[in-house]
Design an enzyme around this catalytic site. Structure first.
Site, PDB file in Angstrom:
ATOM      1  N   ASP A   6       5.155  -6.495  -8.690  1.00 49.22           N
ATOM      2  CA  ASP A   6       4.071  -7.468  -8.568  1.00 49.22           C
ATOM      3  C   ASP A   6       4.406  -8.535  -7.655  1.00 49.22           C
ATOM      4  OD1 ASP A   6       1.899  -8.917  -9.158  1.00 49.22           O
ATOM      5  OD2 ASP A   6       2.076  -8.780 -11.497  1.00 49.22           O
ATOM      6  N   VAL A   7       3.697  -9.165  -6.954  1.00 49.11           N
ATOM      7  CA  VAL A   7       4.031 -10.274  -5.967  1.00 49.11           C
ATOM      8  C   VAL A   7       4.250 -11.481  -6.981  1.00 49.11           C
ATOM      9  CG1 VAL A   7       1.623 -11.067  -5.690  1.00 49.11           C
ATOM     10  CG2 VAL A   7       3.055 -11.387  -4.008  1.00 49.11           C
ATOM     11  N   GLU A  55       4.412  -4.041  -4.330  1.00 53.89           N
ATOM     12  CA  GLU A  55       3.297  -3.141  -4.193  1.00 53.89           C
ATOM     13  C   GLU A  55       2.825  -3.139  -5.774  1.00 53.89           C
ATOM     14  OE1 GLU A  55      -0.122  -0.953  -4.597  1.00 53.89           O
ATOM     15  OE2 GLU A  55       0.689  -2.104  -2.369  1.00 53.89           O
ATOM     16  N   GLY A 113       0.910  -1.153   0.126  1.00 58.42           N
ATOM     17  CA  GLY A 113       0.053  -0.052  -0.176  1.00 58.42           C
ATOM     18  C   GLY A 113       0.606   1.303  -0.095  1.00 58.42           C
ATOM     19  N   ILE A 114       0.419   2.149   0.896  1.00 56.10           N
ATOM     20  CA  ILE A 114       1.517   3.225   0.971  1.00 56.10           C
ATOM     21  C   ILE A 114       2.415   3.486   1.861  1.00 56.10           C
ATOM     22  CG2 ILE A 114      -0.402   4.751  -0.191  1.00 56.10           C
ATOM     23  CD1 ILE A 114      -0.972   5.765   2.863  1.00 56.10           C
ATOM     24  N   CYS A 147      -6.536  -4.858  -1.611  1.00 58.58           N
ATOM     25  CA  CYS A 147      -7.863  -4.199  -1.570  1.00 58.58           C
ATOM     26  C   CYS A 147      -8.886  -4.871  -2.000  1.00 58.58           C
ATOM     27  CB  CYS A 147      -7.746  -2.845  -2.610  1.00 58.58           C
ATOM     28  SG  CYS A 147      -6.435  -1.622  -1.859  1.00 58.58           S
TER      29      CYS A 147
END
Length: 105
Positions: A67-68, A40, A18-19, A95
């Site tokens: 990217d995971v 992320e 996320g952030i 999300c």
């Protein structure tokens, strides 16, 4: 206390960062971040984490992965060998459809 157990800082694997809320919280708790692998997918979020990292003069290494699905077992093994393992693995839940970041309609 966590800080006392890791006086030289910690190595963090942050999935779905996320952030960077967890990284900010650790910093505010006085934890030194030695190596953070931040995974992320959202470019805007990666930009926020990178900007925070630079603005707070972090001395450790921020490694960004988009990217995971791009994290291979070989790459993970290399990080573990290089850092001596991860002290903390953070997994932010991706999300859902009501968060605004992943709205379908």
């Amino acid at each position: 206390m966590l800080k006392g157990r890791f006086p030289n800082g910690i190595n963090v694997l942050s999935l779905f960062s996320g952030i960077g809320g967890a990284e900010v919280a650790l910093h505010r708790l006085g934890m030194m971040l030695k190596n953070v692998v931040s995974v992320e997918i959202a470019e805007v979020n990666r930009n926020i984490i990178r900007s925070w990292w630079e603005q707070t003069n972090q001395r450790g290494n921020l490694i960004e992965v988009e990217d995971v699905q791009k994290v291979s077992s070989n790459e993970l093994s290399q990080w573990i060998t290089k850092f001596g393992g991860f002290d903390l693995i953070i997994g932010g839940s991706p999300c859902n459809n009501i968060s605004g970041s992943n709205r379908v309609s």
